[in-house]
Design an enzyme around this catalytic site. Structure first.
Site, mmCIF file in Angstrom:
data_model
loop_
_atom_site.group_PDB
_atom_site.id
_atom_site.type_symbol
_atom_site.label_atom_id
_atom_site.label_comp_id
_atom_site.label_asym_id
_atom_site.label_seq_id
_atom_site.Cartn_x
_atom_site.Cartn_y
_atom_site.Cartn_z
ATOM 1 N N PRO A 10 -16.239 48.389 44.877
ATOM 2 C CA PRO A 10 -17.043 49.027 45.919
ATOM 3 C C PRO A 10 -17.601 48.066 46.975
ATOM 4 O O PRO A 10 -18.018 46.956 46.653
ATOM 5 C CB PRO A 10 -18.190 49.687 45.136
ATOM 6 C CG PRO A 10 -18.227 48.994 43.821
ATOM 7 C CD PRO A 10 -16.812 48.591 43.537
ATOM 8 N N ASN A 11 -17.553 48.548 48.188
ATOM 9 C CA ASN A 11 -18.110 47.881 49.369
ATOM 10 C C ASN A 11 -17.291 46.693 49.873
ATOM 11 O O ASN A 11 -17.597 46.130 50.919
ATOM 12 C CB ASN A 11 -19.576 47.461 49.139
ATOM 13 C CG ASN A 11 -20.449 48.646 48.790
ATOM 14 O OD1 ASN A 11 -20.461 49.627 49.531
ATOM 15 N ND2 ASN A 11 -21.141 48.598 47.657
ATOM 16 N N ARG A 18 -20.220 43.287 56.378
ATOM 17 C CA ARG A 18 -21.266 43.409 55.373
ATOM 18 C C ARG A 18 -21.870 42.046 55.051
ATOM 19 O O ARG A 18 -21.130 41.109 54.714
ATOM 20 C CB ARG A 18 -20.580 43.960 54.116
ATOM 21 C CG ARG A 18 -21.377 43.896 52.875
ATOM 22 C CD ARG A 18 -20.499 44.102 51.652
ATOM 23 N NE ARG A 18 -21.349 44.199 50.489
ATOM 24 C CZ ARG A 18 -20.962 43.974 49.260
ATOM 25 N NH1 ARG A 18 -19.714 43.637 49.008
ATOM 26 N NH2 ARG A 18 -21.800 44.072 48.267
ATOM 27 N N TYR A 23 -20.797 36.987 52.632
ATOM 28 C CA TYR A 23 -19.388 37.320 52.405
ATOM 29 C C TYR A 23 -18.446 36.886 53.539
ATOM 30 O O TYR A 23 -17.230 37.051 53.411
ATOM 31 C CB TYR A 23 -19.252 38.829 52.152
ATOM 32 C CG TYR A 23 -20.009 39.294 50.925
ATOM 33 C CD1 TYR A 23 -19.637 38.871 49.659
ATOM 34 C CD2 TYR A 23 -21.120 40.147 51.033
ATOM 35 C CE1 TYR A 23 -20.325 39.277 48.526
ATOM 36 C CE2 TYR A 23 -21.822 40.568 49.908
ATOM 37 C CZ TYR A 23 -21.419 40.124 48.655
ATOM 38 O OH TYR A 23 -22.105 40.528 47.539
ATOM 39 N N ASN A 72 -11.856 41.848 41.494
ATOM 40 C CA ASN A 72 -13.239 41.720 41.947
ATOM 41 C C ASN A 72 -13.831 43.128 41.862
ATOM 42 O O ASN A 72 -13.681 43.931 42.788
ATOM 43 C CB ASN A 72 -13.317 41.174 43.371
ATOM 44 C CG ASN A 72 -14.766 40.924 43.799
ATOM 45 O OD1 ASN A 72 -15.704 41.331 43.099
ATOM 46 N ND2 ASN A 72 -14.947 40.265 44.937
ATOM 47 N N ALA A 75 -19.944 45.375 42.503
ATOM 48 C CA ALA A 75 -21.161 45.767 41.775
ATOM 49 C C ALA A 75 -20.860 46.325 40.387
ATOM 50 O O ALA A 75 -21.677 46.190 39.466
ATOM 51 C CB ALA A 75 -21.948 46.772 42.597
ATOM 52 N N HIS A 78 -21.227 44.371 37.014
ATOM 53 C CA HIS A 78 -22.504 44.210 36.309
ATOM 54 C C HIS A 78 -22.954 45.477 35.584
ATOM 55 O O HIS A 78 -23.966 45.465 34.904
ATOM 56 C CB HIS A 78 -23.598 43.789 37.312
ATOM 57 C CG HIS A 78 -23.125 42.785 38.315
ATOM 58 N ND1 HIS A 78 -22.652 41.553 37.947
ATOM 59 C CD2 HIS A 78 -23.018 42.834 39.678
ATOM 60 C CE1 HIS A 78 -22.286 40.878 39.040
ATOM 61 N NE2 HIS A 78 -22.499 41.641 40.095
ATOM 62 N N ASP A 85 -13.861 47.954 29.365
ATOM 63 C CA ASP A 85 -12.968 48.465 28.314
ATOM 64 C C ASP A 85 -11.518 48.531 28.800
ATOM 65 O O ASP A 85 -10.588 48.252 28.031
ATOM 66 C CB ASP A 85 -13.400 49.871 27.868
ATOM 67 C CG ASP A 85 -14.576 49.851 26.892
ATOM 68 O OD1 ASP A 85 -15.002 48.757 26.472
ATOM 69 O OD2 ASP A 85 -15.070 50.950 26.548
ATOM 70 N N GLU A 96 -10.971 37.343 36.789
ATOM 71 C CA GLU A 96 -12.128 37.917 37.490
ATOM 72 C C GLU A 96 -12.498 36.994 38.647
ATOM 73 O O GLU A 96 -12.593 35.780 38.461
ATOM 74 C CB GLU A 96 -13.303 38.008 36.495
ATOM 75 C CG GLU A 96 -14.609 38.472 37.132
ATOM 76 C CD GLU A 96 -15.774 38.495 36.134
ATOM 77 O OE1 GLU A 96 -15.549 38.289 34.913
ATOM 78 O OE2 GLU A 96 -16.908 38.705 36.593
ATOM 79 N N HIS A 98 -15.110 36.472 42.218
ATOM 80 C CA HIS A 98 -16.212 36.868 43.095
ATOM 81 C C HIS A 98 -16.243 35.928 44.288
ATOM 82 O O HIS A 98 -15.993 34.724 44.142
ATOM 83 C CB HIS A 98 -17.555 36.827 42.358
ATOM 84 C CG HIS A 98 -17.584 37.758 41.196
ATOM 85 N ND1 HIS A 98 -17.723 39.116 41.343
ATOM 86 C CD2 HIS A 98 -17.423 37.537 39.870
ATOM 87 C CE1 HIS A 98 -17.667 39.701 40.158
ATOM 88 N NE2 HIS A 98 -17.471 38.761 39.238
ATOM 89 N N ILE A 99 -16.585 36.487 45.415
ATOM 90 C CA ILE A 99 -16.679 35.706 46.645
ATOM 91 C C ILE A 99 -17.905 34.794 46.568
ATOM 92 O O ILE A 99 -17.852 33.610 46.874
ATOM 93 C CB ILE A 99 -16.772 36.668 47.856
ATOM 94 C CG1 ILE A 99 -15.488 37.512 47.936
ATOM 95 C CG2 ILE A 99 -17.015 35.899 49.147
ATOM 96 C CD1 ILE A 99 -15.592 38.728 48.843
ATOM 97 N N SER A 100 -19.010 35.374 46.150
ATOM 98 C CA SER A 100 -20.266 34.620 46.063
ATOM 99 C C SER A 100 -20.447 34.047 44.662
ATOM 100 O O SER A 100 -19.791 34.493 43.709
ATOM 101 C CB SER A 100 -21.445 35.538 46.402
ATOM 102 O OG SER A 100 -21.539 36.593 45.453
ATOM 103 N N ARG A 105 -27.556 34.123 42.451
ATOM 104 C CA ARG A 105 -28.172 35.306 43.073
ATOM 105 C C ARG A 105 -29.081 36.021 42.069
ATOM 106 O O ARG A 105 -29.524 35.420 41.096
ATOM 107 C CB ARG A 105 -27.059 36.203 43.635
ATOM 108 C CG ARG A 105 -26.203 35.452 44.674
ATOM 109 C CD ARG A 105 -25.090 36.319 45.215
ATOM 110 N NE ARG A 105 -25.623 37.454 45.969
ATOM 111 C CZ ARG A 105 -24.879 38.485 46.371
ATOM 112 N NH1 ARG A 105 -23.583 38.513 46.089
ATOM 113 N NH2 ARG A 105 -25.426 39.467 47.057
ATOM 114 N N ARG A 109 -27.007 40.168 38.606
ATOM 115 C CA ARG A 109 -25.619 39.780 38.898
ATOM 116 C C ARG A 109 -25.086 38.742 37.900
ATOM 117 O O ARG A 109 -23.939 38.320 37.981
ATOM 118 C CB ARG A 109 -25.494 39.237 40.320
ATOM 119 C CG ARG A 109 -25.781 40.267 41.385
ATOM 120 C CD ARG A 109 -25.534 39.707 42.786
ATOM 121 N NE ARG A 109 -26.327 40.442 43.754
ATOM 122 C CZ ARG A 109 -25.944 41.590 44.330
ATOM 123 N NH1 ARG A 109 -24.791 42.129 44.063
ATOM 124 N NH2 ARG A 109 -26.739 42.201 45.203
#
Ligand code: DQA
Length: 140
Positions: A10-11, A18, A23, A72, A75, A78, A85, A96, A98-100, A105, A109
């Protein structure tokens, strides 16, 4: 040729617009076009959804035939037992990303439902995190 898919949660369709301080300014399409060119020897696909169940459906669809999933879950990382699963259920290895740096943070997170069943985790390198994940699948 390795068959890989990037699955974004999402997002992440709002990259470039954003929270650009976190990001960056590049849209995912711009970035994706550049990596498709950069890795001509990789069969690369991209899927993005804001909907948890669609992400699970896609993980199940690719998870027994592709060589790798670069996930990725944004949200949902978390919060989603269901995506965790799904990652556990499939045979295709999942990296996995993540950009950040999620550990620098907010505390919420720091928890990931993906990490326990991921092949590895790459985070904090901006969009380069995705490229490092591709490289990891090219090397083994
Ligand atoms: C993110 C980090 C998540 O905490 C956040 O909810 C995102 C993006 C990242 O790539 O840095 O949407 O997964």
């Amino acid at each position: 040729m390795k068959k890989l898919i990037i699955i974004n949660g999402p997002n992440l369709n709002l990259l470039g617009k954003r929270e650009t301080n976190i990001y960056g300014n590049l849209t995912f399409t711009e970035f994706y076009d550049s990596i498709v060119k950069k890795y001509p020897n990789v069969s690369l696909e991209h899927f993005q959804s804001n909907i948890e169940g669609e992400i699970i459906d896609k993980i199940q669809e690719v998870g027994f035939s592709y060589d790798g999933v670069i996930l990725n879950a944004a949200a949902y990382t978390h919060t989603s037992v269901g995506i965790g699963d799904a990652v556990k259920a499939i045979t295709t290895p999942v990296v996995e990303v993540h950009i950040s740096n999620t550990f620098s943070r907010e505390k919420f997170r720091h928890k990931s439902f993906i990490s326990p069943n991921a092949k590895g985790v790459i985070l904090g390198f901006g969009l380069l995190s995705y490229e490092l994940a591709i490289e990891s699948f090219m090397k083994n």
